[in-house]
Write an enzyme that holds these catalytic residues in place. Sequence first.
Site, PDB file in Angstrom:
ATOM      1  N   SER A 137       1.243  -0.835  -0.004  1.00 49.06           N
ATOM      2  CA  SER A 137      -0.142   0.405   0.069  1.00 49.06           C
ATOM      3  C   SER A 137       0.871   1.372  -0.047  1.00 49.06           C
ATOM      4  CB  SER A 137      -0.689   0.410   1.027  1.00 49.06           C
ATOM      5  OG  SER A 137      -1.472   1.302   1.188  1.00 49.06           O
ATOM      6  N   TYR A 150      -1.100   0.030  10.650  1.00 50.54           N
ATOM      7  CA  TYR A 150      -1.139  -0.763   9.141  1.00 50.54           C
ATOM      8  C   TYR A 150      -0.050  -0.710   8.275  1.00 50.54           C
ATOM      9  CZ  TYR A 150      -3.541  -1.095   4.483  1.00 50.54           C
ATOM     10  OH  TYR A 150      -3.495  -1.293   3.698  1.00 50.54           O
TER      11      TYR A 150
END
Length: 250
Positions: A137, A150
């Site tokens: 990501s 995250y």
Amino acid sequence: MSTKTAWITGATAGFGAATVERFVAGGWRVIASGRRAERLQQLVDRHGADKVHATAFDIRDEAALHAAVAGLPAGFTGIDLLVNNAGLALGTAPAQQADLAQWKQMIATNVTALATMTHRLLPGLIERRGAIVNISSIAGSYPYRGGNVYGGTKAFVSQFSQNLRTDLHGTGVRVTSIEPGMAETEFTLVRTRGDQAASDQLYAGAHPITAGDIADTIWWIANLPPHLNVNRLEIMPTSQSAAGLQVHRD
Ligand code: NDP
Ligand code: 8X3
């Protein structure tokens, strides 16, 4: 040309579900995994058991993962492509207010399970000169408020991918880290524990990446000639770009 086989984790929703559709349409066999068995069964019902093998398990459960590999039916045992897609973000609170259990779940899913899956399938992938596509990501490269663990897990995925490339030098196995920005899937619903309004608000008017966009990207990477390796690919919606640094003043 013989039929190729891809194992796509997180195949019950979002990127994974769209990637199953893309690869089945392209003539590949697909092993589809995730926890929601009924959604996986729908894939088998739609495409047939000769095209899709569904295996429902929690990817954090190492014994279940090994059992799923051991239980692959004939025709699905030679894996040419592993798409490490299963993953999640939980919570948007700053680190100092975050829930430790949520941090542990993200690490167990996005880091430990992804590494375990890769470790288990590597010998066969080397034998077949296969490929690994890891879904990282932009959160692994760009910090944002509430991205804490995250983003850390996705930085692991990106760096693990590049280190795999180095270790697999000369084997013919290709490794790619795809690093998407904002994409409309069930991601925000999961992150906010089912807050549909928050999810709708985030994506409204932004023309985010779609699951189909990422499925097409994975398909393109998987079908490049064997002498080409995309190391990492950062992809954002046109509407998204990096913001600046911040300064606190007394
Ligand atoms: P979705 O929530 O739509 O899909 C996530 C998938 O991961 C589901 O199939 C889910 O299956 C699976 N999964 C989650 N936890 C587990 C578990 N413990 N065991 C097995 N499977 C699990 O989100 P996305 O499609 O957006 O996310 C896919 C990947 O893309 C993730 O790694 C995410 O971090 C990454 N990503 C997403 C972006 C976005 O903006 N959407 C941008 C950049 C990267 P089930 O619940 O059935 O187990
Ligand atoms: C998902 C993209 O920006 O919401 O990994 O973290 S972001």
